[in-house]
Design an enzyme around this catalytic site. Structure first.
Site, PDB file in Angstrom:
ATOM      1  N   CYS A  13       0.868  -1.180   0.000  1.00  0.00           N
ATOM      2  CA  CYS A  13       0.000   0.000   0.000  1.00  0.00           C
ATOM      3  C   CYS A  13       0.907   1.234   0.000  1.00  0.00           C
ATOM      4  CB  CYS A  13      -0.965  -0.019   1.184  1.00  0.00           C
ATOM      5  SG  CYS A  13      -0.184   0.001   2.806  1.00  0.00           S
ATOM      6  N   ASN A  16       2.316   1.400   4.360  1.00  0.00           N
ATOM      7  CA  ASN A  16       2.635   0.126   5.014  1.00  0.00           C
ATOM      8  C   ASN A  16       2.369   0.155   6.518  1.00  0.00           C
ATOM      9  OD1 ASN A  16       5.516  -2.102   5.466  1.00  0.00           O
ATOM     10  ND2 ASN A  16       3.412  -2.633   5.064  1.00  0.00           N
ATOM     11  N   CYS A  18      -1.315   0.630   7.418  1.00  0.00           N
ATOM     12  CA  CYS A  18      -2.756   0.327   7.537  1.00  0.00           C
ATOM     13  C   CYS A  18      -3.139  -0.872   6.671  1.00  0.00           C
ATOM     14  CB  CYS A  18      -3.610   1.552   7.157  1.00  0.00           C
ATOM     15  SG  CYS A  18      -3.335   2.991   8.214  1.00  0.00           S
ATOM     16  N   ARG A  19      -3.350  -0.642   5.378  1.00  0.00           N
ATOM     17  CA  ARG A  19      -3.955  -1.681   4.546  1.00  0.00           C
ATOM     18  C   ARG A  19      -3.073  -2.907   4.340  1.00  0.00           C
ATOM     19  NH1 ARG A  19      -5.060   2.241  -0.297  1.00  0.00           N
ATOM     20  NH2 ARG A  19      -3.161   3.080   0.657  1.00  0.00           N
ATOM     21  N   SER A  20      -1.803  -2.699   3.927  1.00  0.00           N
ATOM     22  CA  SER A  20      -1.001  -3.884   3.594  1.00  0.00           C
ATOM     23  C   SER A  20      -0.634  -4.722   4.819  1.00  0.00           C
ATOM     24  CB  SER A  20       0.227  -3.528   2.747  1.00  0.00           C
ATOM     25  OG  SER A  20       1.088  -2.643   3.385  1.00  0.00           O
ATOM     26  N   ASP A 130      -8.043   3.810   1.116  1.00  0.00           N
ATOM     27  CA  ASP A 130      -7.107   4.269   2.146  1.00  0.00           C
ATOM     28  C   ASP A 130      -7.896   4.755   3.370  1.00  0.00           C
ATOM     29  OD1 ASP A 130      -5.234   5.543   3.686  1.00  0.00           O
ATOM     30  OD2 ASP A 130      -4.340   6.687   2.031  1.00  0.00           O
TER      31      ASP A 130
HETATM   32  P1  4NP Z   1      -1.749   2.805   4.162  1.00  0.00           P
HETATM   33  O1  4NP Z   1      -2.378   4.146   4.768  1.00  0.00           O
HETATM   34  O2  4NP Z   1      -1.232   3.146   2.786  1.00  0.00           O
HETATM   35  O3  4NP Z   1      -2.939   1.892   4.106  1.00  0.00           O
HETATM   36  O4  4NP Z   1      -0.682   2.359   5.121  1.00  0.00           O
HETATM   37  C1  4NP Z   1      -1.663   5.349   4.842  1.00  0.00           C
HETATM   38  C2  4NP Z   1      -0.792   5.568   5.892  1.00  0.00           C
HETATM   39  C3  4NP Z   1      -0.114   6.762   5.990  1.00  0.00           C
HETATM   40  C4  4NP Z   1      -0.309   7.732   5.025  1.00  0.00           C
HETATM   41  C5  4NP Z   1      -1.187   7.514   3.978  1.00  0.00           C
HETATM   42  C6  4NP Z   1      -1.850   6.316   3.877  1.00  0.00           C
HETATM   43  N1  4NP Z   1       0.369   8.974   5.122  1.00  0.00           N
HETATM   44  O5  4NP Z   1       0.115   9.848   4.289  1.00  0.00           O
HETATM   45  O6  4NP Z   1       1.186   9.141   6.039  1.00  0.00           O
END
Ligand code: 4NP
Length: 165
Positions: A13, A16, A18-20, A130
């Site tokens: 994602c 790294n 949340c989703r992945s 997201d």
């Molecule tokens: P992820 O979510 O891609 O599912 O881990 C996010 C985590 C952090 C950020 C964006 C999306 N960020 O902008 O810091």
């Protein structure tokens, strides 16, 4: 991840955190449930580097814990070109991740890169949205999607495992 796994899956994602990691935690639990952890290796990574070294977001850990998954051991890292050699499948959570991965992979490895929700039978969505800037409902929705896709992915990987292993 066991380095001698027969088949290796990388979930990717943006951050790294949340989703992945939620996808990795769900899929690895299903793999362990089938006692295939010596054959199927799992890992996750982000296309971005902001959160390298961090554990999964507290909300992601909380949602996972509410359904019996512990992902507190995971730590964020950034995806690298070497991953396309090391992994058999590199699965993107959304189209932005997919495009970034295809650019990084190049023609030689493009066949390993896919949307994770391609494996979710009957799921209308293409992308795992997201959840970072939303509320807890977004994390529950992510977990619904990744649980469904993990089941389909496990059936796919089982079919691709060498029967000799
Ligand atoms: P992820 O979510 O891609 O599912 O881990 C996010 C985590 C952090 C950020 C964006 C999306 N960020 O902008 O810091």
């Amino acid at each position: 991840m066991a380095n001698n796994s027969s088949f290796r899956v990388l979930f990717v994602c943006l951050g790294n955190i949340c989703r992945s990691p939620m996808a990795e935690g769900t899929f690895r639990a299903q793999v362990q449930g089938e006692n295939l952890q010596d054959k199927i290796g799992t890992d996750s990574a982000g296309t971005g580097s902001w959160h390298v070294g961090s554990p999964p977001d507290r909300r992601a850990q909380g949602e996972m814990a509410s359904r019996g998954y512990n992902i507190s051991d995971l730590r964020a890292r950034q995806v690298s070109r070497a991953d396309f050699d090391a992994f058999d499948l590199v699965l993107a959570m959304d189209y932005d991740n997919l495009e970034d991965l295809q650019n990084l992979a190049g023609a030689q490895y493009e066949h390993k890169v896919q949307l994770f929700l391609d494996f979710a039978d009957g799921e209308a969505a293409d992308e795992v949205p997201d959840p970072y800037y939303g509320g807890m409902g977004g994390f529950a929705h992510v977990l619904d999607l990744v649980e469904a896709a993990s089941r389909g992915l496990l059936a796919h990987v089982r079919a691709r495992l060498d029967p000799e292993t």
